[in-house]
Design a protein around this motif. Structure first.
Motif, PDB file in Angstrom:
ATOM      1  N   ASN A  32       0.814  -1.218   0.000  1.00 32.66           N
ATOM      2  CA  ASN A  32       0.000   0.000   0.000  1.00 32.66           C
ATOM      3  C   ASN A  32       0.845   1.266   0.000  1.00 32.66           C
ATOM      4  N   VAL A  33       2.028   1.218   0.597  1.00 33.71           N
ATOM      5  CA  VAL A  33       2.935   2.371   0.527  1.00 33.71           C
ATOM      6  C   VAL A  33       3.293   2.646  -0.933  1.00 33.71           C
ATOM      7  N   ILE A  34       3.609   1.594  -1.649  1.00 30.42           N
ATOM      8  CA  ILE A  34       3.953   1.744  -3.071  1.00 30.42           C
ATOM      9  C   ILE A  34       2.739   2.220  -3.863  1.00 30.42           C
ATOM     10  N   ARG A  35       1.568   1.667  -3.568  1.00 25.58           N
ATOM     11  CA  ARG A  35       0.348   2.081  -4.289  1.00 25.58           C
ATOM     12  C   ARG A  35       0.024   3.539  -4.029  1.00 25.58           C
ATOM     13  N   CYS A  36       0.269   4.005  -2.814  1.00 23.53           N
ATOM     14  CA  CYS A  36       0.045   5.428  -2.513  1.00 23.53           C
ATOM     15  C   CYS A  36       0.952   6.307  -3.365  1.00 23.53           C
ATOM     16  N   ARG A  37       2.211   5.943  -3.451  1.00 18.40           N
ATOM     17  CA  ARG A  37       3.150   6.720  -4.267  1.00 18.40           C
ATOM     18  C   ARG A  37       2.741   6.688  -5.740  1.00 18.40           C
ATOM     19  N   MET A  38       2.289   5.519  -6.205  1.00 23.06           N
ATOM     20  CA  MET A  38       1.846   5.407  -7.588  1.00 23.06           C
ATOM     21  C   MET A  38       0.623   6.294  -7.840  1.00 23.06           C
ATOM     22  N   ALA A  39      -0.323   6.290  -6.909  1.00 20.20           N
ATOM     23  CA  ALA A  39      -1.538   7.106  -7.060  1.00 20.20           C
ATOM     24  C   ALA A  39      -1.183   8.587  -7.091  1.00 20.20           C
ATOM     25  N   MET A  40      -0.274   8.995  -6.209  1.00 20.48           N
ATOM     26  CA  MET A  40       0.132  10.403  -6.194  1.00 20.48           C
ATOM     27  C   MET A  40       0.803  10.794  -7.502  1.00 20.48           C
ATOM     28  N   LEU A  41       1.706   9.959  -7.995  1.00 20.24           N
ATOM     29  CA  LEU A  41       2.394  10.267  -9.242  1.00 20.24           C
ATOM     30  C   LEU A  41       1.422  10.298 -10.408  1.00 20.24           C
ATOM     31  N   GLN A  42       0.500   9.356 -10.450  1.00 26.83           N
ATOM     32  CA  GLN A  42      -0.493   9.341 -11.526  1.00 26.83           C
ATOM     33  C   GLN A  42      -1.322  10.618 -11.509  1.00 26.83           C
ATOM     34  N   MET A  43      -1.749  11.044 -10.327  1.00 27.49           N
ATOM     35  CA  MET A  43      -2.554  12.270 -10.240  1.00 27.49           C
ATOM     36  C   MET A  43      -1.740  13.491 -10.657  1.00 27.49           C
ATOM     37  N   ARG A  44      -0.471  13.532 -10.286  1.00 28.02           N
ATOM     38  CA  ARG A  44       0.377  14.656 -10.698  1.00 28.02           C
ATOM     39  C   ARG A  44       0.561  14.673 -12.212  1.00 28.02           C
ATOM     40  N   LEU A  45       0.751  13.503 -12.803  1.00 34.80           N
ATOM     41  CA  LEU A  45       0.922  13.445 -14.257  1.00 34.80           C
ATOM     42  C   LEU A  45      -0.354  13.844 -14.996  1.00 34.80           C
ATOM     43  N   ASP A  46      -1.505  13.535 -14.406  1.00 37.34           N
ATOM     44  CA  ASP A  46      -2.787  13.834 -15.034  1.00 37.34           C
ATOM     45  C   ASP A  46      -3.319  15.220 -14.704  1.00 37.34           C
ATOM     46  N   GLN A  47      -2.686  15.911 -13.792  1.00 33.57           N
ATOM     47  CA  GLN A  47      -3.264  17.167 -13.301  1.00 33.57           C
ATOM     48  C   GLN A  47      -3.317  18.233 -14.376  1.00 33.57           C
ATOM     49  N   THR A  48      -4.418  18.938 -14.364  1.00 38.89           N
ATOM     50  CA  THR A  48      -4.593  20.090 -15.249  1.00 38.89           C
ATOM     51  C   THR A  48      -4.908  21.321 -14.417  1.00 38.89           C
ATOM     52  N   VAL A  49      -4.777  21.181 -13.114  1.00 42.58           N
ATOM     53  CA  VAL A  49      -5.066  22.270 -12.184  1.00 42.58           C
ATOM     54  C   VAL A  49      -3.781  22.638 -11.454  1.00 42.58           C
ATOM     55  N   PRO A  50      -3.758  23.820 -10.837  1.00 40.91           N
ATOM     56  CA  PRO A  50      -2.565  24.214 -10.073  1.00 40.91           C
ATOM     57  C   PRO A  50      -2.282  23.239  -8.924  1.00 40.91           C
ATOM     58  N   ASP A  51      -1.026  23.166  -8.512  1.00 36.32           N
ATOM     59  CA  ASP A  51      -0.622  22.277  -7.422  1.00 36.32           C
ATOM     60  C   ASP A  51      -1.450  22.494  -6.161  1.00 36.32           C
ATOM     61  N   GLU A  52      -1.829  23.716  -5.876  1.00 33.52           N
ATOM     62  CA  GLU A  52      -2.612  24.008  -4.671  1.00 33.52           C
ATOM     63  C   GLU A  52      -3.949  23.263  -4.696  1.00 33.52           C
ATOM     64  N   TRP A  53      -4.541  23.135  -5.863  1.00 31.36           N
ATOM     65  CA  TRP A  53      -5.813  22.423  -5.982  1.00 31.36           C
ATOM     66  C   TRP A  53      -5.614  20.929  -5.794  1.00 31.36           C
ATOM     67  N   LEU A  54      -4.531  20.424  -6.342  1.00 26.42           N
ATOM     68  CA  LEU A  54      -4.233  19.002  -6.194  1.00 26.42           C
ATOM     69  C   LEU A  54      -4.053  18.667  -4.713  1.00 26.42           C
ATOM     70  N   GLU A  55      -3.390  19.528  -3.972  1.00 28.71           N
ATOM     71  CA  GLU A  55      -3.178  19.312  -2.537  1.00 28.71           C
ATOM     72  C   GLU A  55      -4.511  19.231  -1.781  1.00 28.71           C
ATOM     73  N   ARG A  56      -5.562  19.872  -2.297  1.00 32.72           N
ATOM     74  CA  ARG A  56      -6.868  19.844  -1.639  1.00 32.72           C
ATOM     75  C   ARG A  56      -7.714  18.637  -2.053  1.00 32.72           C
ATOM     76  N   ASN A  57      -7.249  17.881  -3.022  1.00 32.69           N
ATOM     77  CA  ASN A  57      -7.975  16.691  -3.466  1.00 32.69           C
ATOM     78  C   ASN A  57      -7.890  15.641  -2.356  1.00 32.69           C
ATOM     79  N   PRO A  58      -9.034  15.161  -1.848  1.00 38.97           N
ATOM     80  CA  PRO A  58      -8.996  14.232  -0.712  1.00 38.97           C
ATOM     81  C   PRO A  58      -8.299  12.911  -1.018  1.00 38.97           C
TER      82      PRO A  58
END
Length: 73
Positions: A32-58
């Motif tokens: 699950n530690v690895i899956r968390c890192r993968m999920a975070m990286l995937q969301m960063r790669l897919d992001q179309t919003v500013p980093d501040e908005w991504l940080e607020r994503n639950p």
């Protein structure tokens, strides 16, 4: 794209954990530690919003502190 590869890998890992929980329970935390890192990286790669908005994503926020639950929901 790398994001797609991360999605497919995470899906396969989750499927294995779900189908064979007894086999993977002893290493669930490490997986699950690895899956968390993968999920975070995937969301960063897919992001179309500013980093501040991504940080607020639950889902992102939970993965950042090691909780894969919201991602799996």
């Amino acid at each position: 794209m790398l994001s797609d590869a991360l999605y497919e890998a995470d899906k396969a890992i989750h499927d294995y954990q779900t189908r064979m929980p007894d086999l993977y329970e002893p290493v669930r935390h490490e997986i699950n530690v690895i899956r968390c890192r993968m999920a975070m990286l995937q969301m960063r790669l897919d992001q179309t919003v500013p980093d501040e908005w991504l940080e607020r994503n639950p889902i992102y926020a939970a993965a950042k502190v090691g909780d894969i639950g919201p991602h799996d929901a």
